[in-house]
Design a protein around this motif. Structure first.
Motif, short mmCIF file in Angstrom:
data_model
loop_
_atom_site.label_atom_id
_atom_site.label_comp_id
_atom_site.label_asym_id
_atom_site.label_seq_id
_atom_site.Cartn_x
_atom_site.Cartn_y
_atom_site.Cartn_z
N LYS A 31 -9.73 -28.10 -33.82
CA LYS A 31 -9.18 -29.27 -33.14
C LYS A 31 -9.87 -30.51 -33.69
O LYS A 31 -11.09 -30.65 -33.57
N ASP A 34 -6.45 -34.90 -31.55
CA ASP A 34 -5.24 -34.29 -31.01
C ASP A 34 -4.48 -33.47 -32.04
O ASP A 34 -3.36 -33.03 -31.77
N THR A 35 -5.07 -33.24 -33.20
CA THR A 35 -4.50 -32.32 -34.18
C THR A 35 -5.14 -30.95 -34.00
O THR A 35 -6.36 -30.82 -34.12
N HIS A 36 -4.32 -29.96 -33.71
CA HIS A 36 -4.81 -28.61 -33.45
C HIS A 36 -4.12 -27.64 -34.40
O HIS A 36 -2.88 -27.61 -34.49
N THR A 70 5.16 -32.06 -32.90
CA THR A 70 5.26 -33.51 -32.96
C THR A 70 6.04 -34.04 -31.75
O THR A 70 6.46 -33.26 -30.89
N VAL A 118 0.27 -25.25 -37.42
CA VAL A 118 -0.03 -26.48 -36.67
C VAL A 118 0.59 -26.37 -35.27
O VAL A 118 1.81 -26.30 -35.12
N GLN A 120 -0.28 -28.64 -32.79
CA GLN A 120 -0.10 -30.02 -32.35
C GLN A 120 -0.54 -30.94 -33.47
O GLN A 120 -1.61 -30.74 -34.05
N ALA A 121 0.28 -31.94 -33.81
CA ALA A 121 0.00 -32.80 -34.95
C ALA A 121 -0.23 -34.25 -34.52
O ALA A 121 0.57 -34.81 -33.78
N ASP A 122 -1.33 -34.80 -35.01
CA ASP A 122 -1.62 -36.22 -34.81
C ASP A 122 -2.31 -36.77 -36.06
O ASP A 122 -3.31 -37.47 -35.98
N THR A 125 -3.16 -32.96 -40.73
CA THR A 125 -2.98 -31.52 -40.53
C THR A 125 -3.40 -30.71 -41.74
O THR A 125 -3.93 -29.61 -41.61
N ASP A 176 -5.69 -40.94 -37.77
CA ASP A 176 -4.77 -40.27 -36.85
C ASP A 176 -3.36 -40.80 -37.16
O ASP A 176 -3.17 -41.63 -38.05
N TYR A 177 -2.37 -40.32 -36.42
CA TYR A 177 -0.99 -40.67 -36.77
C TYR A 177 -0.72 -42.16 -36.65
O TYR A 177 -0.01 -42.74 -37.48
#
Length: 237
Positions: A31, A34-36, A70, A118, A120-122, A125, A176-177
């Protein structure tokens, strides 16, 4: 000011949870903010046809994003019948990165497949996948060593990756995104534990970036990756 209020050299909060898959020989849930990403390492008693009989092993990778990783649901690539060019490029990057720290001769005629999914992507990744996949790979090789399948020295070094970029004219680390989507320059750095560079991907999204800005991104990446390497060491004990 960065949207996340972080300093320019401050990486997101990172956790590396091992052993999250009961079936895989090695696994890690990484993690990064917020990218997991779930990374699993699977040992297979085979190699690609062009390696058969040579006594060398192989490390490869597959990468994918869950449909709701996403803000809007994406169609599964399997239902489309083919992988996107982005997916193919990322999984080749992950595979190249991991092979850079494996002695394929000592691995023997076996293949380790790293699957990076992935959840969760923020942003970031692909770099999170490389960092987490190393932990899964380490545990897979340790699993083999415990069964006298390999001798020491298969895994030659650590490897980790991080993104950097130019956001509103300033070089920043670990986008981050919100930053990545507006960045003037987007770059990914892959480095070993001994400080060697494995790959650099850098693209000007709007205007060309200067050598000075590139050097700043390099320095930020070096500092960020050193933090990730330390977290890997703590994770694998």
């Amino acid at each position: 000011m960065r949207p996340s209020k972080r300093e320019i050299d401050q990486i997101r909060s990172v956790t590396l949870e091992r052993g999250v898959s009961m079936h895989a020989e090695g696994s890690c849930l990484i993690k990064c903010g917020d990218t997991h990403v779930l990374c699993t390492a699977s040992l297979e008693d085979r190699v690609p046809p062009w390696l058969r009989g040579g006594g060398r092993g192989w490390v490869t990778a597959e990468y994918g994003m869950l449909p709701r990783a996403t803000s809007e649901r994406m169609r599964r690539e399997a239902s489309a019948g083919k992988q996107s060019g982005r997916t193919q490029e990322i999984q080749r990057l992950i595979g190249r990165s991991l092979r850079a720290v494996v002695d394929l001769q000592k691995l023997g005629e076996r293949q380790i497949s790293l699957d990076c999914d992935v959840i969760q992507a923020d942003g970031g990744t692909r770099t999170a996948s490389i960092t987490g996949a190393w932990v899964a790979l380490n545990d897979c090789i340790a699993w083999m060593a415990a069964r006298d399948m390999v001798k020491p020295g298969v895994l030659t070094d650590q490897i980790a990756a991080i993104s950097c970029g130019v956001y509103r004219g300033t070089a920043v680390c670990d986008l981050d995104y919100a930053e990545d989507s507006e960045a003037d320059t987007d770059a990914n750095f892959v480095m070993t534990g001994s400080g060697g560079l494995v790959e650099i991907q850098a693209t000007a999204e709007t205007e060309p970036f200067s050598p000075e800005l590139f050097q700043q991104m390099m320095e930020l990446a070096d500092g960020g990756i050193k933090q990730l390497l330390s977290l890997q060491k703590i994770a694998v004990g």
